[in-house]
Design a protein around this motif. Structure first.
Motif, mmCIF file in Angstrom:
data_model
loop_
_atom_site.group_PDB
_atom_site.id
_atom_site.type_symbol
_atom_site.label_atom_id
_atom_site.label_comp_id
_atom_site.label_asym_id
_atom_site.label_seq_id
_atom_site.Cartn_x
_atom_site.Cartn_y
_atom_site.Cartn_z
ATOM 1 N N VAL A 162 57.241 22.308 36.839
ATOM 2 C CA VAL A 162 56.061 21.691 37.454
ATOM 3 C C VAL A 162 54.790 22.414 37.030
ATOM 4 O O VAL A 162 53.776 21.794 36.689
ATOM 5 N N LEU A 163 54.839 23.721 37.003
ATOM 6 C CA LEU A 163 53.649 24.503 36.659
ATOM 7 C C LEU A 163 53.242 24.318 35.201
ATOM 8 O O LEU A 163 52.055 24.390 34.867
ATOM 9 N N HIS A 164 54.199 24.073 34.337
ATOM 10 C CA HIS A 164 53.896 23.902 32.916
ATOM 11 C C HIS A 164 53.541 22.458 32.558
ATOM 12 O O HIS A 164 53.065 22.215 31.442
ATOM 13 N N ASN A 165 53.766 21.516 33.447
ATOM 14 C CA ASN A 165 53.536 20.110 33.124
ATOM 15 C C ASN A 165 52.057 19.757 33.284
ATOM 16 O O ASN A 165 51.522 19.783 34.404
ATOM 17 N N PRO A 166 51.366 19.397 32.206
ATOM 18 C CA PRO A 166 49.932 19.088 32.298
ATOM 19 C C PRO A 166 49.641 17.772 33.019
ATOM 20 O O PRO A 166 48.487 17.527 33.379
ATOM 21 N N ARG A 167 50.661 16.928 33.224
ATOM 22 C CA ARG A 167 50.407 15.661 33.908
ATOM 23 C C ARG A 167 49.955 15.887 35.347
ATOM 24 O O ARG A 167 49.192 15.079 35.894
ATOM 25 N N GLY A 175 54.289 15.005 22.885
ATOM 26 C CA GLY A 175 54.729 15.908 21.827
ATOM 27 C C GLY A 175 54.871 17.346 22.279
ATOM 28 O O GLY A 175 54.789 18.262 21.464
ATOM 29 N N ARG A 176 55.098 17.542 23.575
ATOM 30 C CA ARG A 176 55.249 18.904 24.086
ATOM 31 C C ARG A 176 56.564 19.530 23.651
ATOM 32 O O ARG A 176 56.692 20.740 23.599
ATOM 33 N N ARG A 177 57.541 18.697 23.349
ATOM 34 C CA ARG A 177 58.864 19.200 22.963
ATOM 35 C C ARG A 177 59.262 18.614 21.615
ATOM 36 O O ARG A 177 58.850 17.518 21.247
ATOM 37 N N ARG A 190 63.081 22.196 21.892
ATOM 38 C CA ARG A 190 62.202 23.340 21.696
ATOM 39 C C ARG A 190 60.803 23.000 22.186
ATOM 40 O O ARG A 190 60.274 21.927 21.884
ATOM 41 N N GLU A 191 60.223 23.924 22.936
ATOM 42 C CA GLU A 191 58.862 23.738 23.435
ATOM 43 C C GLU A 191 57.865 23.983 22.306
ATOM 44 O O GLU A 191 58.014 24.917 21.529
ATOM 45 N N GLN A 192 56.864 23.119 22.234
ATOM 46 C CA GLN A 192 55.828 23.246 21.216
ATOM 47 C C GLN A 192 54.603 23.966 21.785
ATOM 48 O O GLN A 192 54.306 23.863 22.975
ATOM 49 N N ASP A 193 53.900 24.680 20.935
ATOM 50 C CA ASP A 193 52.622 25.256 21.345
ATOM 51 C C ASP A 193 51.601 24.141 21.568
ATOM 52 O O ASP A 193 51.705 23.059 20.992
ATOM 53 N N ASN A 194 50.599 24.436 22.385
ATOM 54 C CA ASN A 194 49.591 23.414 22.705
ATOM 55 C C ASN A 194 48.936 22.837 21.461
ATOM 56 O O ASN A 194 48.646 21.642 21.385
ATOM 57 N N ASP A 195 48.707 23.678 20.471
ATOM 58 C CA ASP A 195 48.039 23.213 19.256
ATOM 59 C C ASP A 195 48.908 22.257 18.448
ATOM 60 O O ASP A 195 48.390 21.527 17.590
ATOM 61 N N ASP A 196 50.221 22.273 18.693
ATOM 62 C CA ASP A 196 51.140 21.423 17.942
ATOM 63 C C ASP A 196 51.452 20.115 18.651
ATOM 64 O O ASP A 196 52.216 19.300 18.141
#
Length: 228
Positions: A162-167, A175-177, A190-196
């Motif tokens: 929940v804390l990591h979900n930007p929604r 494209g977060r994963r 795999r989790e993607q970096d914000n820039d990706d």
């Protein structure tokens, strides 16, 4: 076993989803003196010219599938970059009748999520937030696959998700994963970096916290990891 005399079909190159399977079929038919027939004619895989033509058909068929998938994927990515591609929403957010993202109409669900973020801001830790919920006897909402919402004890993994979900901060994200298949067929996430990320659009819809608060929560989580 040499019992089949001919393989008949429409567009026989589509018998396999990839060219490797198609080439294996041609080799077996050539060894067993089995012919192949489609709407264009009859082929003898034991003949080099016929086998060459069938191989080209298999390659073109595989390329056609690749082009179709690429076009479909491109359409999805274009909609995602505009924030128009509908993705599954986390618990606490729903699509209204117009297709827009809105807060969950169930007041108990909304109040529990608001209390969750308030508790985290107060204690500054996901594990401490879980302990606080357990001490207060509060259950956290969870949406099942049939869209039914149930209340369960809060876990650390749920709190982190929940804390990591930007929604929850009202941001559209896609494209977060990244998903890939291993050699044994299992799917790895795999989790993607914000820039990706393919798309990240703050203030795209109502949320439970602000985008600035979301960034602050991520900073606190990262700081907690560094201090362990």
């Amino acid at each position: 076993m040499g019992h089949a005399g001919i393989v008949m079909g429409l567009e026989v190159s589509r018998l396999a989803r990839n060219n490797a399977d198609w080439q294996r079929l041609l080799k077996i038919c050539a060894l067993a003196d089995t012919l192949i027939l489609d709407e264009d004619g009859v082929y003898d895989p034991a003949s080099f010219n016929d086998r060459l033509l069938l191989g080209l058909k298999g390659t073109m068929s595989e390329a056609e599938l690749h082009v179709i998938k690429a076009r479909l994927r491109g359409g999805i990515l274009n909609k995602a970059r505009r924030g128009e591609f509908r993705c599954p929403l986390p618990t606490g957010l729903v699509y209204d009748h117009s297709g827009n993202v809105a807060l969950e109409p169930d007041m108990q669900v909304r109040e529990t999520i608001v209390h969750f973020f308030e508790t985290f801001s107060r204690v500054g830790s996901a594990s401490q937030t879980v302990k606080a919920f357990r001490q207060e006897g509060i259950l956290f909402p969870s949406r099942l696959h049939d869209s039914q919402t149930v209340f369960r004890p809060l876990t650390t993994s749920t709190a982190m998700r929940v804390l990591h979900n930007p929604r929850y901060a009202g941001a559209y994200a896609y494209g977060r994963r990244r998903y890939r298949r291993t050699i044994d067929g299992k799917r790895i996430v795999r989790e993607q970096d914000n820039d990706d990320w393919t798309a990240c659009i703050p203030d795209a819809h109502p949320g439970y916290i602000s985008w600035e608060q979301h960034q602050e929560n991520l900073r606190i989580l990262k700081s907690n990891i560094c201090h362990r």
